[in-house]
Design a protein around this motif. Structure first.
Motif, mmCIF file in Angstrom:
data_model
loop_
_atom_site.group_PDB
_atom_site.id
_atom_site.type_symbol
_atom_site.label_atom_id
_atom_site.label_comp_id
_atom_site.label_asym_id
_atom_site.label_seq_id
_atom_site.Cartn_x
_atom_site.Cartn_y
_atom_site.Cartn_z
ATOM 1 N N ARG A 79 -13.094 -19.617 10.812
ATOM 2 C CA ARG A 79 -12.229 -19.094 9.749
ATOM 3 C C ARG A 79 -12.801 -19.451 8.373
ATOM 4 N NH1 ARG A 79 -7.449 -21.416 11.434
ATOM 5 N NH2 ARG A 79 -7.171 -19.890 13.068
ATOM 6 N N LYS B 50 -3.366 -29.747 24.732
ATOM 7 C CA LYS B 50 -2.211 -28.873 24.586
ATOM 8 C C LYS B 50 -2.650 -27.437 24.260
ATOM 9 C CE LYS B 50 0.932 -30.021 21.460
ATOM 10 N NZ LYS B 50 2.016 -30.706 20.788
ATOM 11 N N GLY B 51 -2.073 -26.481 24.953
ATOM 12 C CA GLY B 51 -2.399 -25.078 24.685
ATOM 13 C C GLY B 51 -3.760 -24.648 25.219
ATOM 14 N N SER B 52 -4.408 -25.504 26.028
ATOM 15 C CA SER B 52 -5.743 -25.156 26.536
ATOM 16 C C SER B 52 -5.794 -25.165 28.056
ATOM 17 C CB SER B 52 -6.776 -26.154 26.021
ATOM 18 O OG SER B 52 -6.839 -26.124 24.655
ATOM 19 N N GLU B 53 -4.671 -24.867 28.673
ATOM 20 C CA GLU B 53 -4.672 -24.985 30.133
ATOM 21 C C GLU B 53 -5.611 -24.032 30.847
ATOM 22 O OE1 GLU B 53 -2.011 -26.321 33.167
ATOM 23 O OE2 GLU B 53 -0.471 -25.850 31.702
ATOM 24 N N PRO B 54 -5.597 -22.713 30.559
ATOM 25 C CA PRO B 54 -6.522 -21.834 31.304
ATOM 26 C C PRO B 54 -7.991 -22.259 31.171
ATOM 27 C CG PRO B 54 -4.858 -20.519 30.211
ATOM 28 C CD PRO B 54 -4.696 -21.920 29.710
ATOM 29 N N PRO B 55 -8.499 -22.562 29.951
ATOM 30 C CA PRO B 55 -9.897 -23.009 29.893
ATOM 31 C C PRO B 55 -10.137 -24.292 30.681
ATOM 32 C CG PRO B 55 -9.111 -22.481 27.698
ATOM 33 C CD PRO B 55 -7.931 -22.404 28.597
ATOM 34 N N LEU C 222 -14.371 -24.846 24.617
ATOM 35 C CA LEU C 222 -13.123 -24.072 24.708
ATOM 36 C C LEU C 222 -11.944 -24.980 25.024
ATOM 37 C CD1 LEU C 222 -13.802 -20.781 26.694
ATOM 38 C CD2 LEU C 222 -12.767 -20.992 24.458
ATOM 39 N N ARG D 211 -11.615 -26.216 20.715
ATOM 40 C CA ARG D 211 -11.273 -24.845 20.328
ATOM 41 C C ARG D 211 -10.741 -24.779 18.897
ATOM 42 N NH1 ARG D 211 -8.783 -20.568 24.188
ATOM 43 N NH2 ARG D 211 -7.648 -19.225 22.795
ATOM 44 N N ARG E 4 -16.847 -13.977 2.827
ATOM 45 C CA ARG E 4 -16.097 -12.999 2.025
ATOM 46 C C ARG E 4 -16.103 -13.376 0.559
ATOM 47 N NH1 ARG E 4 -11.036 -12.033 6.027
ATOM 48 N NH2 ARG E 4 -11.974 -10.408 7.273
ATOM 49 N N LEU F 63 -5.999 -8.577 34.052
ATOM 50 C CA LEU F 63 -5.684 -7.454 33.156
ATOM 51 C C LEU F 63 -4.239 -6.992 33.333
ATOM 52 C CD1 LEU F 63 -8.884 -5.215 33.343
ATOM 53 C CD2 LEU F 63 -8.070 -6.521 31.390
ATOM 54 N N ARG G 13 -14.302 -17.035 5.456
ATOM 55 C CA ARG G 13 -13.776 -17.060 4.096
ATOM 56 C C ARG G 13 -14.922 -17.220 3.089
ATOM 57 N NH1 ARG G 13 -9.565 -21.501 3.693
ATOM 58 N NH2 ARG G 13 -8.882 -20.640 5.654
#
Lengths: 339, 340
Positions: free
Chosen positions: A329, A195-200, A317, A321, A336, A262, A333
């Protein structure tokens, strides 16, 4: 003709909306549906008004559906397990349909609006697949609204605008007559495309396809010693041969896909561009060692290593991903935090 | 975007805000508090983008404080604001359900605190609390009904908007160099095709000068050329890949810049990458009688031809894109009419 209870429950159990229900729940669900037989050559009308809207599932025979949407009539065939009308029932959007039994007797089961509300209360697990279907339909209709608004805003001459609008009207009418079938498409989306990874995903598909294709073609050419005939050698004043390697064609595809992406494109356009990018990247990485070393020898292990790395990155990817995003992330963290 | 640490009071307050989301209104407090704990809380500054149109992603966002706006970009580059979002507004649930790419851009108008519910968490919530899916189904049905109504109205309207009249400001400045500079350069500073073109031209000038002096003073030109064309491959490949995957406006400007630089580096040395076979007797055997002369390769005519073609394509993309879109539309309309 009577509609046997067993076949009703079995057909309803195969409908994707009800696949999360247990067998006894499907049997209880089946009691909510009205059984209707349409004798050969006869027609039943539904959807003239909101009250006459129905969710229809074909249990036996082949029904022909005629629907009126956006002033156009469309026809579709429904086989056992195929369904129509659940979204109309949810939205309350009246749409006239006629079901005909043209190729012999047809048995259907139907549900009205109150019936749908009742089964949603009794079996709320149905709501999840229903919400997914509603969201998909809404996404498509939103795209149509946007396309038509853009057509209006472009200020095209009236005849060209009318022609473009008519084209959209036909597409929407066709969608209005769309029958939901038991297909492998949903299974493919669920198991193969994250889900949400169609282009890769389409990038990876293009990459593997072109890499395998290029390797196979080059292997066959070398095996049958067809270099002189099939490796396009560029004629010139130089006594030695010059060959335009396929990484150059790949580079053109990669560059064209990147430049086109683009500019604003739709979802379908983006999928196509991702696939074209993958095709190009496959051709480029297949000959990675050639341009890295400026050496025309095809069989260099560096190319294979580069292909492996590129495929691994694309795989990450597509399928990992979320893991890498969370990892990055968390690392950020920690960095930092230690500062 | 910065992650925010969450205290117990903040969890309870965030759970209360989640209650204001229509499809979460019926969920018990303990579940909402658990949802807040497992979700990320992120702070956005004004004008920062929360989600970009066409971006992949399936997480659900809930605004805890501050305001944001929903907008879409048209093909001509203009932006239309659809609605505003405030505390208790949720978005991204459509992508979570369908797996489709994001359909609009959400940008912070003020300082915004948002809770990002991971897609897997939201899937689990819908499965374990079916009332969430039920509320969503009903809400989506209402939205679908409204969209179908809008579509019917739009399909019934056939007249196009008259083309915009040229502004008085344009008339006053007619023919001036200042106006040409303003329209051709200043007004296009944020246009991605223009950024690509500018990066292409700037890189070409810099690189041709550098290589010229590297050959003249023998400053390891072969190594320089190798670094330049490999950088070109990496920049073009990387920017082309990310342009299909990333839709944040700031990042896309960097992508356009990288694309222009990469394209210039590759085309500038196309003579090298196309012609290395000429030092081989056949496809497998190096010719011992021919010295590998990289300067000879660099000066071949292929590069200049390729640079000219690249320049023409980028100029067309920057200044004549709209014309080509319209020409394509008219051509397709005529073709369809001929066929049907």
């Amino acid at each position: 003709m009577s509609v046997e209870e067993d076949s009703v429950a079995s057909i309803l159990g195969s409908v994707s909306l009800f696949e999360s229900l247990r067998a006894e729940e499907v049997a209880r669900l089946a009691t909510r549906f009205e059984r209707i037989s349409i004798p050969a050559g006869r027609t039943r009308d539904f959807g003239d008004t909101v009250d006459s809207l129905r969710f229809v599932v074909v249990v036996r025979g082949r029904a022909t559906l005629r629907s009126e949407t956006a002033g156009q009539s469309m026809t579709a065939q429904l086989d056992p397990g195929d369904r129509y009308g659940e979204l109309g029932l949810m939205t309350g959007h009246a749409r006239k349909i006629a079901l005909s039994a043209e190729d012999g007797d047809v048995a259907i089961v139907t549900l009205d609006r109150d019936g749908l509300d009742a089964i949603l209360e009794q079996f709320p697990a149905i709501a999840n697949p229903l919400a997914i279907e509603l969201a998909s339909e809404l996404a498509v209709k939103n795209d149509y609204v946007r396309q038509i608004m853009e057509l209006h805003a472009e200020g095209f001459p009236a005849d060209q605008l009318a022609s473009a609008i008519a084209e959209r009207r036909t597409a929407i009418a066709r969608r209005g007559a769309r029958v939901r079938r038991v297909t492998t498409k949903q299974l493919f989306s669920r198991l193969v495309v994250r889900k949400g990874s169609e282009p890769p995903f389409w990038m990876l598909a293009g990459f593997i396809l072109s890499l395998a294709g290029a390797r196979a073609v080059v292997a066959l050419i070398l095996k049958y010693k067809l270099e002189k005939q099939l490796f396009a050698l560029v004629p010139g004043s130089d006594p030695n041969p010059m060959h335009v390697h396929h990484f150059n064609y790949g580079l053109v595809l990669v560059g064209a896909a990147g430049l086109a992406a683009l500019f604003p494109v739709g979802r379908r356009g983006l999928r196509s561009l991702a696939f074209v990018f993958g095709l190009g990247a496959g051709l480029v990485f297949d000959e990675f060692a050639l341009f890295w070393n400026l050496n025309p020898e095809y069989a260099q292990s560096l190319s294979l290593i580069a292909c492996g790395i590129a495929a691994a990155v694309l795989l990450q990817l597509v399928y990992f991903r979320a893991f890498w995003t969370a990892f990055a992330r968390r690392t950020l963290r920690m960095v930092r935090g230690t500062r | 975007m910065t992650a925010v640490a969450v205290t117990t009071n903040a969890v309870s307050a965030a759970a209360q805000t989640l209650k204001r989301v229509p499809f979460l209104a019926l969920v018990d407090e303990a579940t909402l508090e658990r949802l807040v704990r497992v979700s990320r809380r992120v702070h956005y500054r004004p004008r920062q983008i929360l989600v970009s149109e066409l971006e992949p992603g399936a997480d659900v966002y809930v605004i805890l404080s501050g305001d944001a706006e929903v907008s879409v970009d048209a093909r001509d580059g203009s932006r239309t604001v659809l609605r505003k979002l405030g505390p208790g507004s949720a978005f991204g649930e459509m992508s979570s359900l369908t797996g489709e790419l994001r359909s609009a851009t959400i940008a912070a108008l003020t300082e915004v605190d948002a809770l990002i519910i991971a897609d897997a968490e939201f899937d689990q919530l819908r499965e374990t609390r079916p009332q969430v899916a039920l509320s969503m189904a009903r809400e989506l049905a209402e939205r679908l009904h409204a969209v179908e109504h809008t579509l019917e109205q739009l399909l019934g309207r056939n007249s196009g908007r008259p083309p915009a009249k040229p502004s008085d400001r344009g008339k006053a400045a007619k023919g001036s160099l200042v106006r040409a500079w303003r329209e051709l350069v200043v007004a296009r500073q944020r246009d991605l095709a223009f950024i690509t073109l500018a990066a292409f031209v700037g890189t070409l000038v810099a690189v041709r000068l550098s290589v010229h002096y590297a050959f003249r003073f023998d400053l390891t030109p072969r190594e320089l050329l190798r670094v330049l064309y490999m950088s070109g491959f990496a920049l073009l490949g990387g920017s082309a890949c990310t342009s299909v995957l990333t839709f944040r406006p700031t990042w896309r400007r960097w992508i356009a810049l990288a694309y222009g630089i990469g394209l210039a580096l590759i085309l500038n040395e196309l003579g090298v990458t196309l012609a290395f076979d000429i030092f081989f007797k056949d496809i497998h055997t190096a010719d011992p009688n021919v010295a590998f002369d990289v300067e000879r390769l660099y000066r071949r005519a292929e590069s200049l031809r390729a640079i000219a073609i690249g320049l023409v394509i980028l100029v067309q993309a920057a200044y004549l894109r709209r014309f080509y879109v319209r020409a394509w539309f008219v051509l397709m309309t005529r073709l369809r009419r001929l066929r049907g």
